[in-house]
Design a protein around this motif. Structure first.
Motif, PDB file in Angstrom:
ATOM      1  N   SER A 156      31.250  50.559  39.585  1.00 13.86           N
ATOM      2  CA  SER A 156      31.516  49.741  40.884  1.00 13.86           C
ATOM      3  C   SER A 156      30.067  49.264  41.190  1.00 13.86           C
ATOM      4  O   SER A 156      29.061  49.923  41.013  1.00 13.86           O
ATOM      5  N   LYS A 161      36.982  42.180  39.368  1.00 17.27           N
ATOM      6  CA  LYS A 161      37.600  42.548  40.675  1.00 17.27           C
ATOM      7  C   LYS A 161      38.610  43.342  40.757  1.00 17.27           C
ATOM      8  O   LYS A 161      39.460  43.170  39.963  1.00 17.27           O
ATOM      9  N   VAL A 162      38.496  44.490  41.373  1.00 14.91           N
ATOM     10  CA  VAL A 162      39.383  45.546  41.598  1.00 14.91           C
ATOM     11  C   VAL A 162      39.890  45.734  42.819  1.00 14.91           C
ATOM     12  O   VAL A 162      38.792  46.547  43.455  1.00 14.91           O
ATOM     13  N   GLY A 163      40.752  45.333  43.631  1.00 15.36           N
ATOM     14  CA  GLY A 163      40.845  45.602  45.020  1.00 15.36           C
ATOM     15  C   GLY A 163      39.688  45.035  45.691  1.00 15.36           C
ATOM     16  O   GLY A 163      39.393  43.698  45.494  1.00 15.36           O
ATOM     17  N   LYS A 164      39.104  45.717  46.802  1.00  6.51           N
ATOM     18  CA  LYS A 164      37.849  45.345  47.255  1.00  6.51           C
ATOM     19  C   LYS A 164      36.583  45.589  46.518  1.00  6.51           C
ATOM     20  O   LYS A 164      35.362  45.237  47.006  1.00  6.51           O
ATOM     21  N   SER A 165      36.678  46.123  45.291  1.00  9.73           N
ATOM     22  CA  SER A 165      35.351  46.671  44.504  1.00  9.73           C
ATOM     23  C   SER A 165      35.460  45.750  43.436  1.00  9.73           C
ATOM     24  O   SER A 165      36.265  44.944  42.940  1.00  9.73           O
TER      25      SER A 165
END
Length: 97
Positions: free
Chosen positions: A26, A58-62
C-alpha cells in the motif's frame, strides 16, 4: 525510455521499486519506509506511474502498488541494445567460440 531513466535517477524511487520486488504494498506502507512527507511520496509515486514502472490499484480507501518488472526489463534491455546489444564485447576483447 527516458521516463524510465528519470524515474530511476532518484534513490527514493529506486528503493520503492526494491520494496515492491517483494510484492505489492500500500501507499501508506511504502511511505512509512521513508522519512519524507506524504505529498513528496505522492510525487514519487506519480513519476513511477508515468514511467509505467508501477501499477496502482484502488482497494477500499487504500492504493496498492504493484511493480511492473517487465517494463523495467524492457527499458534496460533497450538501453543495452542502444550500445550494440547484449552480445557485444569490450574493445580489445575477443568473444570465446
Amino acid at each position: 525510455m527516458s521516463m524510465v531513466f528519470k524515474a530511476l535517477s532518484d534513490p527514493t524511487r529506486r528503493r520503492v521499486l526494491q520494496l515492491l520486488r517483494k510484492g505489492p504494498m500500500s501507499a501508506g506502507d511504502l511511505s512509512d519506509q521513508f522519512d519524507v512527507s506524504k505529498p513528496t511520496m505522492s510525487a514519487h509515486f506519480a513519476v513511477l506511474k508515468d514511467a509505467d514502472l508501477v501499477h496502482a490499484e484502488k482497494v477500499g480507501k487504500s492504493v496498492i502498488y504493484h511493480l511492473k518488472l517487465s517494463v523495467l526489463e524492457e527499458a534496460l534491455l533497450g538501453f543495452v541494445d542502444s550500445f550494440g546489444g547484449s552480445g557485444s564485447t569490450a574493445p580489445g576483447k575477443e568473444r570465446a567460440s
